[in-house]
Enzyme design. Structure first.
Site, PDB file in Angstrom:
ATOM      1  N   LEU A   6     -14.263   2.747  -7.443  1.00 23.38           N
ATOM      2  CA  LEU A   6     -14.374   1.532  -8.257  1.00 23.38           C
ATOM      3  C   LEU A   6     -12.951   1.122  -8.670  1.00 23.38           C
ATOM      4  O   LEU A   6     -12.492   1.429  -9.763  1.00 23.38           O
ATOM      5  CB  LEU A   6     -15.269   1.810  -9.468  1.00 23.38           C
ATOM      6  N   HIS A   7     -12.288   0.410  -7.759  1.00 27.51           N
ATOM      7  CA  HIS A   7     -10.847   0.157  -7.895  1.00 27.51           C
ATOM      8  C   HIS A   7     -10.446  -0.670  -9.126  1.00 27.51           C
ATOM      9  O   HIS A   7      -9.728  -0.202 -10.009  1.00 27.51           O
ATOM     10  CB  HIS A   7     -10.333  -0.598  -6.659  1.00 27.51           C
ATOM     11  N   ASP A   8     -10.857  -1.943  -9.122  1.00 28.10           N
ATOM     12  CA  ASP A   8     -10.229  -2.909 -10.024  1.00 28.10           C
ATOM     13  C   ASP A   8     -10.463  -2.680 -11.526  1.00 28.10           C
ATOM     14  O   ASP A   8      -9.573  -2.977 -12.337  1.00 28.10           O
ATOM     15  CB  ASP A   8     -10.661  -4.336  -9.640  1.00 28.10           C
ATOM     16  N   THR A  50      -7.834   5.305  -7.798  1.00 29.14           N
ATOM     17  CA  THR A  50      -9.163   4.682  -7.675  1.00 29.14           C
ATOM     18  C   THR A  50     -10.093   5.509  -6.791  1.00 29.14           C
ATOM     19  O   THR A  50     -11.307   5.472  -6.978  1.00 29.14           O
ATOM     20  CB  THR A  50      -9.060   3.234  -7.157  1.00 29.14           C
TER      21      THR A  50
END
Ligand code: BDR
Ligand code: CA
Length: 313
Positions: free
Chosen positions: A242-244, A196
């Site tokens: 922008l992890h998720d 991420t």
């Protein structure tokens, strides 16, 4: 077109969780059976409300949103208002949701869905602390072999941690829950910080959402502009990770990601390294391989997918 893949999104929105939900809503390959909220980035009262706000933003008020665990299994709740703001979704002005929260407890919803639907057809997508998933596994252990796959955002190995030098937020908040999930025997795909941190919301990429000119595109740009300021300050980058949405992108285009199947064990004893995801990347132990640990991402392909899919909403 094949049948859409049925998913449950377990989440603590969070701007990046919100973009993940939007990506799923914009993607015909996926059917959201329900969204379960958990305490994490902000307390449960806010995360369940934020999930509903996002469904309404996308014009999908029929999506079922359930509230789950109010706190981690053992430890006190740690939240992240410094990253996400007081509401968890600071940035855009989103109206109070009119759609109702479901009465059923999220953990019961997860168990009931897995026991009702055909075995091997439901994918769990945890985007926050793993409390709800662990509680479901404890409540009804027979769900474990029925889960098709758990694709989660959490952990970090080569990158280290983001809340402590050793631990990533989602695993740190409820390490005991993570331990239960990683020992469950269910196939796991893990999107750690190693992936991420390569998915940065640069100025140009945020602008691409704004240029969509739609309610969703503008709200997304507003969310990301708020969200990225914290990590830009921390890491000195243009944009924040922008992890998720990496979780949802994997379900649509797995070829965007590269990793290795290895053992992942969770630290639950040492206060110094609490919540560390100990990845046996080099296979130096005989511990059983329990997770596909991703390390690389085609970040241009990822953002192209996001803009295209959010553009459909
Ligand atoms: C994770 O923590 C939260 O702040 C984000 O929503 C993401 O799920 C990243 O460490
Ligand atoms: Ca999250």
């Amino acid at each position: 077109m094949p049948q859409p893949r049925k998913i449950i999104i377990d989440t603590d929105p969070g701007q990046d969780d919100a973009v993940a939900i939007l990506l799923a809503l914009g993607s015909p390959e996926l059917e959201i059976v329900g969204i379960s909220a958990v305490a994490g980035n902000v307390p449960l009262k806010l995360t369940e409300k934020n999930a509903r706000k996002i469904c309404e933003l996308a014009g999908r008020p029929e999506i079922k949103v359930y509230a789950g665990a109010i706190r981690p299994l053992v430890r006190q709740l740690v939240t992240a208002e410094e990253v996400h703001g007081q509401t968890g979704l600071n940035g855009p002005q989103l109206p109070e949701p009119a759609m109702k929260l479901q009465d059923q407890y999220a953990v019961d919803f997860i168990v009931e869905t897995l026991m009702r639907e055909e075995s091997g057809t439901i994918t769990l997508c945890p985007l926050g602390p793993l409390t709800n998933i662990a509680l479901a596994l404890i409540r009804e252990p027979r769900i474990a072999p029925r889960i098709k796959e758990i694709v989660l955002m959490g952990g970090g190995y080569f990158e280290g941690g983001n809340v402590t030098p050793a631990a990533e937020f989602n695993i740190y908040v409820d390490p005991h829950a993570a331990d239960i999930v990683f020992r469950s025997g269910t196939p796991i795909v893990m999107m750690p910080l190693d992936v991420t941190h390569k998915a940065l919301t640069t100025t140009q990429r945020t602008q691409a959402f704004r240029k969509l000119g739609t309610k969703v595109g503008i709200a997304t740009a507003d969310m990301l502009e708020f969200f990225e300021r914290y990590d830009e300050g921390k890491y000195g980058t243009d944009g924040g990770p922008l992890h998720d949405p990496c979780v949802i992108a994997y379900l649509i285009k797995p070829e965007l990601f590269k990793g290795r199947h290895c053992n992942v064990s969770i630290e639950t004893a040492s206060e110094l390294t609490m919540g560390m995801t100990v990845v046996d990347w080099w296979g130096v132990t005989k511990r059983e391989k329990n997770a596909m640990v991703m390390r690389d991402i085609d970040h241009d392909g990822f953002f192209a997918l996001l803009v295209e899919r959010l553009g459909r909403l």
